[in-house]
Design an enzyme around this catalytic site. Structure first.
Site, PDB file in Angstrom:
ATOM      1  N   LYS A   1       0.373  -1.038   0.535  1.00  0.00           N
ATOM      2  CA  LYS A   1       0.081   0.302  -0.155  1.00  0.00           C
ATOM      3  C   LYS A   1       0.948   1.394  -0.017  1.00  0.00           C
ATOM      4  CE  LYS A   1      -4.179   2.575   2.190  1.00  0.00           C
ATOM      5  NZ  LYS A   1      -3.207   3.784   1.639  1.00  0.00           N
TER       6      LYS A   1
ATOM      7  N   ASP B   1       1.648   5.490   0.014  1.00  0.00           N
ATOM      8  CA  ASP B   1       1.692   6.451   0.659  1.00  0.00           C
ATOM      9  C   ASP B   1       1.757   7.416   0.193  1.00  0.00           C
ATOM     10  OD1 ASP B   1       0.322   7.953   2.674  1.00  0.00           O
ATOM     11  OD2 ASP B   1       2.069   7.832   4.075  1.00  0.00           O
TER      12      ASP B   1
ATOM     13  N   GLU C   1       3.012   1.234   4.902  1.00  0.00           N
ATOM     14  CA  GLU C   1       1.648   1.428   5.039  1.00  0.00           C
ATOM     15  C   GLU C   1       0.892   0.637   5.919  1.00  0.00           C
ATOM     16  OE1 GLU C   1      -1.619   5.152   4.394  1.00  0.00           O
ATOM     17  OE2 GLU C   1      -0.140   4.500   3.397  1.00  0.00           O
TER      18      GLU C   1
END
Length: 328
Positions: free
Chosen positions: A44, A46, A185
């Site tokens: 993921k 960021d 994250e």
């Protein structure tokens, strides 16, 4: 049923018009990774969600909200022209990486901002993770596995402004654990067989890493609601001193907010316990601590997305967070 890709040699097939904008598919937040071979996992990132539209006459970088930020991402736009296709739409995330290769939203904000920064727009990297349109074909109704099969040879191996967001071949639980241990994250899970649909969708899932630590409460900012708290002011230890690490404005009920304010008003500080100049702040003696859940640290040692989980008296057994121990 998923569409099959048209053959370019089929004279009966007319090109599909290229959309000027596509609302992005947005992942749904869940507590743990899904299981099963139908799920693919990625880091993921960021950063800023971007759709890069490539046409013979122009290249545009469009944000999640529909804003044209082409001028902010010059290096990405320039490299997009070199991908070898007349028209395409790439979906991905613009990020700036820290010294350990992790995306850092604070660094990205500085790189695209107007204020002087150690990081400039040339450091922004676009991680492409989906292909929505290619040379006259709208690919959104094709499965993710097919879209990424077409995307990968265009961007895999690139190490400059445009890169490939690679699938991690591991089960979700193991990958999530490693991602959190390395300060990422979180992770994204996507169904391999799913078409691309705009909006928040269950075919894309996000699982976020969170941290939980204890911080000293050094005051508050009043709420607009009488007798309540707007934000708690939090501090960590740095040697023998307390250092302000940001405010927390969520996680309590109205009743808890009023009770916290009563407790803090009963222990007003004779002098500010931290270096903070801000109008309307009410400082308190550092006698209470808060349990706080948060996502990460910013580059200037502030908590990202803190949420209040409880408060208690500070005593000798309380382990208050040490600011010089957190991973950057």
């Amino acid at each position: 049923m998923a569409k099959t890709l048209r053959q370019k040699t089929d004279p009966a097939t007319l090109p599909e018009p290229m959309p000027r904008r596509i609302d992005p598919c947005v992942a749904t937040l869940v507590d743990k990774p899904p299981t099963g071979p139908e799920w693919a996992f990625e880091v993921k990132w960021d950063g800023y969600r971007l759709a890069v539209h490539i046409e013979p006459a122009e290249v545009r970088a469009i944000t999640r909200g529909g804003y044209d930020w082409t001028k902010k991402f010059g290096a990405i736009v320039a490299e997009a022209r070199e991908l070898g296709h007349a028209s395409m739409i790439l979906d991905g995330e613009a990020v700036v990486l820290d010294d350990q290769g992790r995306s850092d939203f604070g660094l990205l904000q500085r790189a695209v901002g107007k204020k002087p920064s150690l990081h400039d727009a040339g450091e922004i990297v676009f991680y492409a993770f989906d292909l929505l349109y290619l040379d006259g074909q709208d690919l959104r109704m094709h499965p993710l596995s097919e879209r990424r099969r077409l995307l990968e040879p265009m961007v895999f191996g690139r190490t400059s402004a445009i890169r490939f967001s690679e699938e991690v071949h591991a089960d979700g639980d193991s990958f999530f654990k490693v991602a959190c241990e390395h300060g990422l994250e979180g992770i994204i899970a996507k169904r391999r067989d799913a078409p691309y649909r705009s909006g928040r969708r269950p075919e894309w899932l996000k699982i976020k890493c969170t941290r939980r630590d204890t911080f000293v409460i050094v005051g508050y900012e009043p709420s607009t609601m009488p007798g309540a708290i707007g934000r708690l002011l939090l501090a960590a230890r740095k040697g023998d001193d307390l250092v302000y690490v940001g405010g927390c404005g969520t996680g309590w009920s109205n009743k808890e907010s009023s009770h916290l304010r009563e407790l803090l008003d009963a222990i007003p500080a004779k002098r500010p316990p931290v270096a903070l100049k801000r109008k309307g702040v009410v400082f308190s003696e550092p006698l209470l601590v808060a349990e706080v859940e948060y996502r990460a640290w910013t580059q200037d040692d502030k908590l990202r997305h803190p949420a209040f989980k409880g408060a208690r008296a500070l005593d000798e057994e309380t382990k208050v967070y040490e600011i010089n121990t957190h991973p950057m």
